[in-house]
Design an enzyme around this catalytic site. Structure first.
Site, PDB file in Angstrom:
ATOM      1  N   VAL A   2       4.422   0.727  16.166  1.00  0.00           N
ATOM      2  CA  VAL A   2       3.902  -0.581  16.010  1.00  0.00           C
ATOM      3  C   VAL A   2       4.834  -1.730  16.648  1.00  0.00           C
ATOM      4  O   VAL A   2       3.971  -2.561  17.330  1.00  0.00           O
ATOM      5  CB  VAL A   2       3.828  -0.847  14.459  1.00  0.00           C
ATOM      6  CG1 VAL A   2       3.601  -2.237  14.303  1.00  0.00           C
ATOM      7  CG2 VAL A   2       3.055   0.136  13.675  1.00  0.00           C
ATOM      8  N   SER A  94       1.532  -1.450   3.859  1.00  0.00           N
ATOM      9  CA  SER A  94       0.737  -0.063   4.101  1.00  0.00           C
ATOM     10  C   SER A  94      -0.072   0.086   3.142  1.00  0.00           C
ATOM     11  O   SER A  94       0.007  -0.447   1.847  1.00  0.00           O
ATOM     12  CB  SER A  94       1.856   0.995   4.118  1.00  0.00           C
ATOM     13  OG  SER A  94       1.446   2.215   4.282  1.00  0.00           O
ATOM     14  N   SER A  95      -1.304   0.515   3.615  1.00  0.00           N
ATOM     15  CA  SER A  95      -2.452   0.807   2.806  1.00  0.00           C
ATOM     16  C   SER A  95      -1.988   1.861   1.548  1.00  0.00           C
ATOM     17  O   SER A  95      -2.646   1.822   0.280  1.00  0.00           O
ATOM     18  CB  SER A  95      -3.790   1.260   3.547  1.00  0.00           C
ATOM     19  OG  SER A  95      -3.476   2.642   4.052  1.00  0.00           O
ATOM     20  N   CYS A  96      -1.098   2.556   1.792  1.00  0.00           N
ATOM     21  CA  CYS A  96      -0.675   3.708   0.671  1.00  0.00           C
ATOM     22  C   CYS A  96      -0.048   3.158  -0.232  1.00  0.00           C
ATOM     23  O   CYS A  96       0.372   3.813  -1.153  1.00  0.00           O
ATOM     24  CB  CYS A  96       0.127   4.612   1.281  1.00  0.00           C
ATOM     25  SG  CYS A  96       1.707   4.341   2.183  1.00  0.00           S
ATOM     26  N   TYR A 123       8.445   4.555  -1.509  1.00  0.00           N
ATOM     27  CA  TYR A 123       8.131   3.944  -0.497  1.00  0.00           C
ATOM     28  C   TYR A 123       7.230   2.811  -0.790  1.00  0.00           C
ATOM     29  O   TYR A 123       7.490   1.567  -0.367  1.00  0.00           O
ATOM     30  CB  TYR A 123       7.509   4.686   0.648  1.00  0.00           C
ATOM     31  CG  TYR A 123       6.775   4.173   1.955  1.00  0.00           C
ATOM     32  CD1 TYR A 123       7.636   3.580   2.862  1.00  0.00           C
ATOM     33  CD2 TYR A 123       5.585   3.662   1.786  1.00  0.00           C
ATOM     34  CE1 TYR A 123       7.295   2.958   3.926  1.00  0.00           C
ATOM     35  CE2 TYR A 123       5.066   2.992   3.004  1.00  0.00           C
ATOM     36  CZ  TYR A 123       5.811   2.643   3.893  1.00  0.00           C
ATOM     37  OH  TYR A 123       5.289   2.083   5.040  1.00  0.00           O
ATOM     38  N   LYS A 127       7.770  -1.220  -0.212  1.00  0.00           N
ATOM     39  CA  LYS A 127       6.969  -2.337   0.437  1.00  0.00           C
ATOM     40  C   LYS A 127       6.141  -3.306  -0.476  1.00  0.00           C
ATOM     41  O   LYS A 127       5.922  -4.381  -0.153  1.00  0.00           O
ATOM     42  CB  LYS A 127       5.807  -1.226   0.953  1.00  0.00           C
ATOM     43  CG  LYS A 127       6.170  -0.523   2.317  1.00  0.00           C
ATOM     44  CD  LYS A 127       6.332  -1.537   3.406  1.00  0.00           C
ATOM     45  CE  LYS A 127       6.988  -1.025   4.668  1.00  0.00           C
ATOM     46  NZ  LYS A 127       6.995  -2.052   5.842  1.00  0.00           N
ATOM     47  N   PRO A 150      -1.761  -2.938   6.806  1.00  0.00           N
ATOM     48  CA  PRO A 150      -2.229  -1.944   7.947  1.00  0.00           C
ATOM     49  C   PRO A 150      -2.586  -0.712   7.288  1.00  0.00           C
ATOM     50  O   PRO A 150      -2.158  -0.068   6.240  1.00  0.00           O
ATOM     51  CB  PRO A 150      -1.220  -1.704   8.960  1.00  0.00           C
ATOM     52  CG  PRO A 150      -0.267  -2.513   8.762  1.00  0.00           C
ATOM     53  CD  PRO A 150      -0.197  -2.952   7.137  1.00  0.00           C
ATOM     54  N   ASN A 152      -3.987   3.500   7.913  1.00  0.00           N
ATOM     55  CA  ASN A 152      -3.350   4.830   8.673  1.00  0.00           C
ATOM     56  C   ASN A 152      -3.053   4.393   9.998  1.00  0.00           C
ATOM     57  O   ASN A 152      -4.322   4.129  10.774  1.00  0.00           O
ATOM     58  CB  ASN A 152      -3.795   5.883   8.163  1.00  0.00           C
ATOM     59  CG  ASN A 152      -3.664   6.488   6.855  1.00  0.00           C
ATOM     60  OD1 ASN A 152      -2.451   6.708   6.271  1.00  0.00           O
ATOM     61  ND2 ASN A 152      -4.756   6.357   6.315  1.00  0.00           N
ATOM     62  N   HIS A 166       3.111  11.902  10.176  1.00  0.00           N
ATOM     63  CA  HIS A 166       1.703  11.429   9.582  1.00  0.00           C
ATOM     64  C   HIS A 166       0.834  12.345   9.834  1.00  0.00           C
ATOM     65  O   HIS A 166       0.909  13.218  10.875  1.00  0.00           O
ATOM     66  CB  HIS A 166       1.479   9.930   9.695  1.00  0.00           C
ATOM     67  CG  HIS A 166       1.995   9.158   8.989  1.00  0.00           C
ATOM     68  ND1 HIS A 166       3.193   8.092   9.552  1.00  0.00           N
ATOM     69  CD2 HIS A 166       2.283   8.751   7.641  1.00  0.00           C
ATOM     70  CE1 HIS A 166       3.873   7.686   8.531  1.00  0.00           C
ATOM     71  NE2 HIS A 166       3.039   7.731   7.446  1.00  0.00           N
ATOM     72  N   ARG A 174      -0.100  20.196  16.092  1.00  0.00           N
ATOM     73  CA  ARG A 174      -0.254  21.754  15.899  1.00  0.00           C
ATOM     74  C   ARG A 174      -1.497  22.148  16.219  1.00  0.00           C
ATOM     75  O   ARG A 174      -1.143  23.408  16.930  1.00  0.00           O
ATOM     76  CB  ARG A 174      -0.717  21.437  14.281  1.00  0.00           C
ATOM     77  CG  ARG A 174      -0.441  22.936  13.486  1.00  0.00           C
ATOM     78  CD  ARG A 174      -0.793  22.590  11.996  1.00  0.00           C
ATOM     79  NE  ARG A 174       0.142  21.712  11.241  1.00  0.00           N
ATOM     80  CZ  ARG A 174       0.168  21.187  10.121  1.00  0.00           C
ATOM     81  NH1 ARG A 174      -1.000  21.780   9.268  1.00  0.00           N
ATOM     82  NH2 ARG A 174       0.794  20.395   9.645  1.00  0.00           N
TER      83      ARG A 174
END
Length: 295
Positions: A2, A94-96, A123, A127, A150, A152, A166, A174
């Site tokens: 970011v 953060s949206s989480c 976390y 925040k 924001p 993700n 993430h 992967r």
């Protein structure tokens, strides 16, 4: 990721007096070091994008680290911004950090209306404290400190660590490794049913630059696309972009996390900003960057 995106945006707009430090050059957890930085540089505007971040495994494993380090970073930077008369500070949440079972899409006023996702709680608490700290310094000292939320993120300079990344960058790595190793299948954590929203980091930088000029409210504001996708469909899209031809399986014994996480971005749209980079295009750009990093 970011910070570098915001730096690119500011440079593109013609700004030259941009003050940055890498984490190796300045430990934002160190109160004395942060004070010395502000004493020396005396910044007028601050984008506080620094944080200790990671996916479900990292968040759930390093719970104390995520709580302590994020609290330390934001406490030091926000307080020194006040002490040194910074004209405006933007804090990135953060949206989480919204409640796990909050109504969808997530409106700004849903913060602190329910229990948090357990794997992500330390976390999220840190925040939330940062957002409330900005509100408190505004209320008590009149500081023009704003908070943005924001969704993700992914993009250039992302973290592709096999354990601490993430979901989107983790899947890029992967599938890439499965392709070059001719693996018969790729296993995805969880059921594949959770819905997630993804924003290209350079779009976030565009939004941050726009809001730094046009938003001065005490309440936080969401930054996202307003569109979501299931983890299964995301995996299929990344598989397509990378060109992996093996099978896809899901390990339902692993946690899914929050069932759905979609931002309500009507407040942002009313201010006149909307994202530009669509998901498939962004994944292609991110994969090209991943290949450059690998080389």
């Amino acid at each position: 990721m970011v910070g570098s995106a915001i730096h690119r945006k500011l440079a593109k707009e013609g700004y030259t007096d941009i003050v940055t430090r890498s984490s190796k050059e300045l430990d934002l957890r160190d109160q004395v070091a942060v004070q010395a930085f502000f004493d020396l540089e005396k910044p007028d505007y601050v984008f506080l994008a620094a944080a200790k971040v990671g996916g479900i495994m990292a968040n759930n494993t390093y719970r104390a680290d995520f709580l302590y380090e994020n609290l330390a970073i934001q406490n030091n930077v926000i307080h020194q911004s006040y002490k040194h008369g910074v004209k405006k500070l933007m804090f990135l949440g953060s949206s989480c950090i919204y409640p796990k079972l909050a109504p969808q899409p997530l409106k700004e006023e849903y913060l602190l209306t329910g229990l948090l996702e357990e794997t992500n709680e330390p976390y999220a608490i840190a925040k939330i404290a940062g957002i409330k700290m900005c509100e408190a310094y505004r209320a008590q000292y009149g500081c023009n400190f704003i908070s943005v939320m924001p969704t993700n993120l992914y993009g250039f300079n992302d973290n592709y660590h096999p354990e601490n990344s993430h979901v989107l960058p983790a899947l890029i790595r992967r599938f890439h490794e499965a392709k070059i190793n001719n693996a018969a299948q790729v296993t995805i954590w969880g059921s594949g049913s959770p819905l997630r929203e993804f924003l290209f980091a350079d779009d976030l930088a565009e939004a941050c630059y726009y809001l730094m000029q046009h938003y001065d409210e005490p309440s936080l504001i969401n930054i996202g696309t307003g569109e979501d996708i299931s983890i299964k469909d995301l995996a299929l899209l990344i598989k397509k972009v990378i060109g992996y031809e093996g099978a896809l399986t899901f390990d339902s014994s692993k946690p899914d996390g929050t069932p759905r996480k979609l931002m309500d971005v009507s407040k942002l749209h009313k201010l006149g900003w909307k994202h530009k980079v669509e998901l498939e295009q962004g994944i292609k750009l991110a994969y090209e960057d991943f290949l450059d990093i690998r080389i």
